[in-house]
Write an enzyme that holds these catalytic residues in place. Structure first.
Site, mmCIF file in Angstrom:
data_model
loop_
_atom_site.group_PDB
_atom_site.id
_atom_site.type_symbol
_atom_site.label_atom_id
_atom_site.label_comp_id
_atom_site.label_asym_id
_atom_site.label_seq_id
_atom_site.Cartn_x
_atom_site.Cartn_y
_atom_site.Cartn_z
ATOM 1 N N LEU A 119 40.658 70.334 56.786
ATOM 2 C CA LEU A 119 41.162 71.416 55.946
ATOM 3 C C LEU A 119 42.103 72.262 56.788
ATOM 4 C CD1 LEU A 119 37.874 72.700 54.208
ATOM 5 C CD2 LEU A 119 39.625 71.228 53.201
ATOM 6 N N ASP A 120 43.100 72.872 56.151
ATOM 7 C CA ASP A 120 43.975 73.801 56.858
ATOM 8 C C ASP A 120 43.151 74.955 57.413
ATOM 9 O OD1 ASP A 120 46.119 72.263 56.110
ATOM 10 O OD2 ASP A 120 46.691 73.536 54.417
ATOM 11 N N LYS A 121 43.665 75.568 58.447
ATOM 12 C CA LYS A 121 42.954 76.667 59.099
ATOM 13 C C LYS A 121 42.572 77.767 58.113
ATOM 14 C CE LYS A 121 43.401 80.033 62.870
ATOM 15 N NZ LYS A 121 44.251 80.510 63.992
ATOM 16 N N ASP A 122 43.483 78.134 57.214
ATOM 17 C CA ASP A 122 43.223 79.253 56.302
ATOM 18 C C ASP A 122 42.582 78.834 54.986
ATOM 19 O OD1 ASP A 122 44.239 81.203 58.064
ATOM 20 O OD2 ASP A 122 46.284 80.670 57.506
ATOM 21 N N THR A 123 42.311 77.532 54.831
ATOM 22 C CA THR A 123 41.606 77.039 53.644
ATOM 23 C C THR A 123 40.119 76.978 53.956
ATOM 24 O OG1 THR A 123 43.516 75.694 52.995
ATOM 25 C CG2 THR A 123 41.393 75.126 52.011
#
Length: 373
Positions: free
Chosen positions: A146-150
């Site tokens: 997952l993306d860092k901010d997701t």
């Protein structure tokens, strides 16, 4: 296990069924380099069930693998577990949503990277030793990211075999992933599919993606508007049918409705005024995937604090999504089913025409009246 000074015999375990020979060495004898494996195979020193083998041959459970003496690389240090602090162990254990014999399901918080990189020292991958009881136990491994901010569901495989099993389900697109997102505005079409190929954006150093109909890779996302708050923001259910980098973020922005808090793809228009958090509002809510233990693994992750607060402030009811998941596409009809459907359609059409044909007559028996001269 015999020492590297003697001929070694190994029985291929269930977790290694289907693995390539060279990858088996990387997994179990990492101190033996690829060049050495290739040389041994070329000279017939590696044997599988008594027969010569090539580095790209697939192994099967129960086979006997003969490994010759030596091959250790003197300057290669064996990997050791990094000691974790008590705070890191608690952080790892606090993310656990569900555990099975083959998997650990985590709820990743926003702001924590999945893997390490340049200037990234704190990440999920670095915490996985918290789930390795002993030195000889296999280290759990990531099978997607997952993306860092997701935030949301992140599946961790307990063994190499289960990692291979889950990876096939992700690459084969049989895994069902449902995300929640708050987006700016309300799509005119409330349920549909975004089909827009993606490629790395030139000049971004590969850090940003964009829609590229000429040279992009296929990317498809199902979406559904669950609820909206006036015309300023809506809550979407998103189901990626492919797994491209930043796919959901780019697709929402390309639709004209960037994800709330996603300044990278929505610019200043991605932020709401007032008390709505400026953090990104994208959450991997649910994962449904086949399990090597049998049946399905079905996991749901609670919203992070900022997302839950925004939902409450906007008056959105979380139960509205879980009660009505995205509809699956119907399976394609067989040729016989298509013929049957066509026959039924023709029969229905003929019935509908009987009344008008009788009505055009007027005489007894439905015969048309003759016209006078």
């Amino acid at each position: 296990m015999k020492t590297s000074d003697e001929v070694r015999q190994f029985t291929i375990a269930p977790d290694d069924d289907g693995i390539r020979l060279d990858r088996w060495f990387k997994r179990h004898l990492p101190q033996v380099g690829f060049g050495t494996v290739s040389k041994w195979a070329r000279t017939g020193q590696i044997r599988v069930d008594g027969k010569r083998a090539k580095p790209d041959d697939r192994l099967e459970q129960g086979q006997q693998l003969r490994v010759p003496p030596g091959g250790d690389t003197p300057d290669r240090k064996p990997k050791t577990k990094r000691p974790l602090t008590q705070a890191e162990v608690e952080q790892a254990e606090g993310m656990v949503v569900q555990q099975t014999p083959s998997a650990i399901v985590l709820n990743k918080p926003p702001g924590l990277a999945t893997q390490g990189g340049t200037n990234t020292t704190s990440h999920v991958d670095g915490l996985l030793d918290a789930f390795t009881p002993g030195e000889d136990d296999p280290r759990p491994r990531l099978v997607h990211r997952l993306d860092k901010d997701t935030s949301g569901i992140l599946l961790i495989a307990r063994t190499p075999g289960s990692a291979a099993f889950f990876s096939k389900r992700f690459s084969g697109r049989s895994a069902k992933k449902i995300y929640w997102a708050l987006v700016i505005g309300v799509p005119d079409i409330r349920e549909g599919t975004i089909d827009a190929p993606l490629a790395k954006q030139p000049g971004s150093g590969g850090e940003k993606m964009h829609v590229d109909h000429e040279g992009g890779q296929p990317a498809k996302t199902k979406y559904r508007v669950v609820e909206s708050a006036g015309k300023k923001v809506s809550w979407l259910e998103l189901q990626p049918m492919t797994g491209r980098t930043h796919q959901l973020r780019v697709h929402c922005a390309a639709m004209g409705h960037p994800i709330v808090g996603d300044g990278k793809y929505g610019g200043k228009d991605a932020f709401l005024t007032g008390s709505i958090s400026r953090k990104m509002h994208l959450h991997a809510r649910r994962l449904i995937i086949d399990s090597p233990d049998g049946g399905k693994l079905d996991a749901v992750a609670d919203l992070p604090e900022h997302f839950a607060a925004s939902m409450e402030q906007l008056g959105f009811d979380e139960a509205a999504s879980d009660a009505t998941p995205i509809r699956d596409d119907p399976p394609p009809k067989s040729r016989e089913e298509k013929k049957q459907q066509a026959r039924q359609h023709a029969k229905t059409y003929r019935k509908s025409q009987r009344g008008p044909r009788r009505g055009r007559g007027g005489g007894a028996g439905g015969k048309p009246k003759g016209r006078g001269k």
